[in-house]
Design an enzyme around this catalytic site. Structure first.
Site, PDB file in Angstrom:
ATOM      1  N   LYS A   1      82.835  28.094  56.233  1.00 21.69           N
ATOM      2  CA  LYS A   1      82.374  29.473  56.093  1.00 21.69           C
ATOM      3  C   LYS A   1      80.918  29.716  56.506  1.00 21.69           C
ATOM      4  O   LYS A   1      80.493  30.865  56.609  1.00 21.69           O
ATOM      5  CB  LYS A   1      82.558  29.940  54.639  1.00 21.69           C
ATOM      6  CG  LYS A   1      84.013  30.108  54.246  1.00 21.69           C
ATOM      7  CD  LYS A   1      84.661  31.229  55.024  1.00 21.69           C
ATOM      8  CE  LYS A   1      86.148  31.314  54.847  1.00 21.69           C
ATOM      9  NZ  LYS A   1      86.831  31.982  55.945  1.00 21.69           N
TER      10      LYS A   1
ATOM     11  N   HIS B   1      94.099  29.159  66.511  1.00 23.65           N
ATOM     12  CA  HIS B   1      94.935  28.511  65.501  1.00 23.65           C
ATOM     13  C   HIS B   1      95.622  29.577  64.654  1.00 23.65           C
ATOM     14  O   HIS B   1      94.959  30.436  64.071  1.00 23.65           O
ATOM     15  CB  HIS B   1      94.096  27.595  64.606  1.00 23.65           C
ATOM     16  CG  HIS B   1      93.764  26.289  65.275  1.00 23.65           C
ATOM     17  ND1 HIS B   1      93.325  25.174  64.592  1.00 23.65           N
ATOM     18  CD2 HIS B   1      93.839  25.912  66.575  1.00 23.65           C
ATOM     19  CE1 HIS B   1      93.139  24.183  65.450  1.00 23.65           C
ATOM     20  NE2 HIS B   1      93.426  24.610  66.652  1.00 23.65           N
TER      21      HIS B   1
ATOM     22  N   PRO C   1      80.952  22.652  53.229  1.00 25.57           N
ATOM     23  CA  PRO C   1      81.678  22.939  54.479  1.00 25.57           C
ATOM     24  C   PRO C   1      83.191  23.095  54.332  1.00 25.57           C
ATOM     25  O   PRO C   1      83.846  23.489  55.299  1.00 25.57           O
ATOM     26  CB  PRO C   1      81.350  21.728  55.361  1.00 25.57           C
ATOM     27  CG  PRO C   1      80.961  20.645  54.421  1.00 25.57           C
ATOM     28  CD  PRO C   1      80.368  21.301  53.223  1.00 25.57           C
TER      29      PRO C   1
ATOM     30  N   TYR D   1      90.721  32.343  54.140  1.00 28.94           N
ATOM     31  CA  TYR D   1      90.470  31.408  55.237  1.00 28.94           C
ATOM     32  C   TYR D   1      90.254  32.142  56.553  1.00 28.94           C
ATOM     33  O   TYR D   1      89.334  31.824  57.311  1.00 28.94           O
ATOM     34  CB  TYR D   1      91.634  30.413  55.364  1.00 28.94           C
ATOM     35  CG  TYR D   1      91.289  29.223  56.228  1.00 28.94           C
ATOM     36  CD1 TYR D   1      90.666  28.100  55.678  1.00 28.94           C
ATOM     37  CD2 TYR D   1      91.542  29.225  57.597  1.00 28.94           C
ATOM     38  CE1 TYR D   1      90.325  27.021  56.469  1.00 28.94           C
ATOM     39  CE2 TYR D   1      91.205  28.153  58.391  1.00 28.94           C
ATOM     40  CZ  TYR D   1      90.594  27.049  57.824  1.00 28.94           C
ATOM     41  OH  TYR D   1      90.241  25.973  58.605  1.00 28.94           O
TER      42      TYR D   1
ATOM     43  N   TYR E   1      93.705  19.589  55.844  1.00 33.97           N
ATOM     44  CA  TYR E   1      92.831  19.371  54.682  1.00 33.97           C
ATOM     45  C   TYR E   1      93.623  18.522  53.698  1.00 33.97           C
ATOM     46  O   TYR E   1      94.641  18.978  53.173  1.00 33.97           O
ATOM     47  CB  TYR E   1      92.473  20.706  54.021  1.00 33.97           C
ATOM     48  CG  TYR E   1      91.570  21.590  54.845  1.00 33.97           C
ATOM     49  CD1 TYR E   1      90.185  21.586  54.655  1.00 33.97           C
ATOM     50  CD2 TYR E   1      92.086  22.461  55.809  1.00 33.97           C
ATOM     51  CE1 TYR E   1      89.353  22.405  55.408  1.00 33.97           C
ATOM     52  CE2 TYR E   1      91.252  23.278  56.563  1.00 33.97           C
ATOM     53  CZ  TYR E   1      89.891  23.256  56.361  1.00 33.97           C
ATOM     54  OH  TYR E   1      89.058  24.064  57.097  1.00 33.97           O
TER      55      TYR E   1
HETATM   56  C1  PHB Z   1      84.848  21.132  61.843  1.00 30.61           C
HETATM   57  O1  PHB Z   1      85.640  21.144  62.788  1.00 30.61           O
HETATM   58  O2  PHB Z   1      83.724  20.617  61.936  1.00 30.61           O
HETATM   59  C2  PHB Z   1      85.243  21.723  60.542  1.00 30.61           C
HETATM   60  C3  PHB Z   1      86.454  22.396  60.453  1.00 30.61           C
HETATM   61  C4  PHB Z   1      86.845  22.936  59.244  1.00 30.61           C
HETATM   62  C5  PHB Z   1      86.032  22.802  58.133  1.00 30.61           C
HETATM   63  C6  PHB Z   1      84.815  22.142  58.215  1.00 30.61           C
HETATM   64  C7  PHB Z   1      84.413  21.596  59.432  1.00 30.61           C
HETATM   65  O3  PHB Z   1      86.450  23.315  56.951  1.00 30.61           O
END
Ligand code: PHB
Ligand code: APR
Length: 401
Positions: free
Chosen positions: A305, A83, A301, A393, A210
């Site tokens: 991280k 990505h 989450p 990130y 997000y």
């Molecule tokens: C996930 O794909 O489970 C995932 C991706 C990004 C995050 C948290 C979980 O910030």
């Protein structure tokens, strides 16, 4: 191949005893094996259990590079997804953060796949993992002669070692063994959880979203070209029985809505609710006992991280152990806590920032909400804010921060 289920001797010894076959323990063992340092891993669960434990799946740039450089990145590059950006959605407008601005990317590759690759590499290298071996005491680590007491196949056994690495997760025995008067804990619990689903549905976008919405946070992620991973902010006491599939899809459509977007739906085959917490224990060492990963710190989450922080600790610990054993330099091991924490607190800050900025808080005043909006605007719409978000990130450098 030594995937032992039975302790092959009652009193044994090794250089480094590692408790836990999660990402921290397996990566530490992998790096030490490459440096020619003998290790034994104890894992209370079965191999199948740890290889199928579903967790997050974003690998920072340096973590992905480390997997490649140390020979465990082949499957990641075959079946994972690179990505080059991610997206923040608020007020119905999508803002793309382009990682290319920093010449970096992240890899979408599930934690349990990383665990599988590391276990396979260890067994090929002739390293030992004792599955279904539960450590119940760590003795003498303050006297310089640590001893691991464990149970395997119903029998008690012991192993002497020079160093103990407790990579045994948040509820492990490692942190609990540190002298109580030595440890200081820093903790924040968030007043909401995440309802997560896995669905047989092609991802609606090729990158993550997000989303901040008046109904709460939502996250669009994925596992493969045919499986979506999605999350919704929910009350801490939410009951899955009150979240039939139709309600989940309706809520996701509402929170993720923006021009040109339509949510792909499909059969949901897993649902779970997870609480959100930030936690750090200091110090991360006492005598010859060292903590790594979730054993010492956890993050909410948002920002994915947890795995990356665990791997970074393993790298720092491996380098420090190598310095002591191979070049007789005790300083990096003595400074282990300090080196890790300088990085960990920045990861804690970032995970807290993402969580605070993107979720809805019941106790927020109108003023708090305006500040939150300004923060989102700053981080996605100013060059400095954007660079800072991307830099964190894709991952801060593992050493030298
Ligand atoms: C996930 O794909 O489970 C995932 C991706 C990004 C995050 C948290 C979980 O910030
Ligand atoms: N004896 C043997 N094994 C143990 C013991 C014990 N007494 N206590 C815990 N373990 C094992 C657990 O069964 C688990 O497999 O230690 C392992 C710890 O692994 P993780 O919980 O995956 O922790 P870590 O390697 O630090 O990785 C952190 O996992 O929780 C996620 O989001 C988190 O992605 C992050 C990552």
């Amino acid at each position: 191949m030594r995937e032992s289920r039975l302790g092959d001797a009652v009193n044994r010894q090794t250089k480094v005893a590692i408790i836990g076959a999660g990402p921290a323990g397996l990566m530490l063992a992998h790096l030490l094996t490459r440096a020619g340092i003998e290790t034994v891993i104890f894992e209370r669960h079965t191999r199948s259990y740890v290889e199928n434990r579903i967790r997050a799946g974003i690998l920072e740039y340096e973590v992905a590079a480390l997997l490649r450089e140390t020979g465990v990145g082949v499957r990641m590059d075959e079946v994972g997804f690179r990505h080059d950006g991610t997206n923040i959605l608020f007020d119905g407008a999508l803002h793309r953060l382009d990682f290319g601005a920093l010449g970096k990317h992240v890899m979408l590759y599930s934690q349990h796949e990383v665990v599988r690759d590391l276990i396979a590499a260890r067994l090929v290298a002739g390293g030992e993992i004792m599955f279904e071996a539960e450590v119940n005491a760590i003795e003498n680590f303050n006297q310089g002669k640590p001893r691991i007491c464990y149970r395997i196949n119903g029998e008690a056994a012991e192993l002497d070692c020079e160093i103990v690495a407790a990579c045994d997760g948040f509820h492990g025995i490692g942190r609990a063994s540190l002298p109580a008067n030595l440890v200081r804990e820093y903790d924040r619990e968030y007043p909401f959880g995440w309802l997560g689903i896995l669905a047989e549905a092609p991802p609606s976008m090729d990158e993550l979203i997000y989303a901040h919405h008046d109904h709460g946070f939502a996250l669009l992620s994925m596992r493969s070209a045919s499986v979506s991973r999605l999350y919704l902010q929910c009350p801490l006491d939410a009951d899955l029985a009150e979240w039939p599939d139709s309600r989940i899809w309706d809520e996701l459509s509402t929170r993720l809505a923006h021009p040109g977007f339509s949510l792909t739906t499909g059969p949901i085959f897993q649902k779970n609710i997870t609480p959100m917490r930030s936690y750090v224990a200091e110090p991360m060492q006492a005598g010859r006992l060292f903590l790594a990963g979730d054993a010492a710190h956890i993050v909410p989450p948002t920002g994915a991280k947890g795995l990356n922080a665990a791997v970074a600790d393993a790298v720092i610990l491996a380098r420090a152990i190598e310095a002591e054993i191979l070049t007789d330099d005790p300083a990096p091991l003595q400074n282990y806590t300090q080196t890790c924490l300088a990085r960990i607190w920045k990861i804690e800050r970032f995970s807290w920032l993402m969580t605070s900025m993107l979720h809805c808080f019941d106790d927020h005043s109108a003023f708090d909400r305006r500040i939150q909006r300004a923060e989102l605007d700053y981080y996605v719409n100013t060059p400095t804010g954007r660079t800072s978000l991307i830099e964190n990130y894709v991952g801060l450098p593992i050493e030298g921060v």
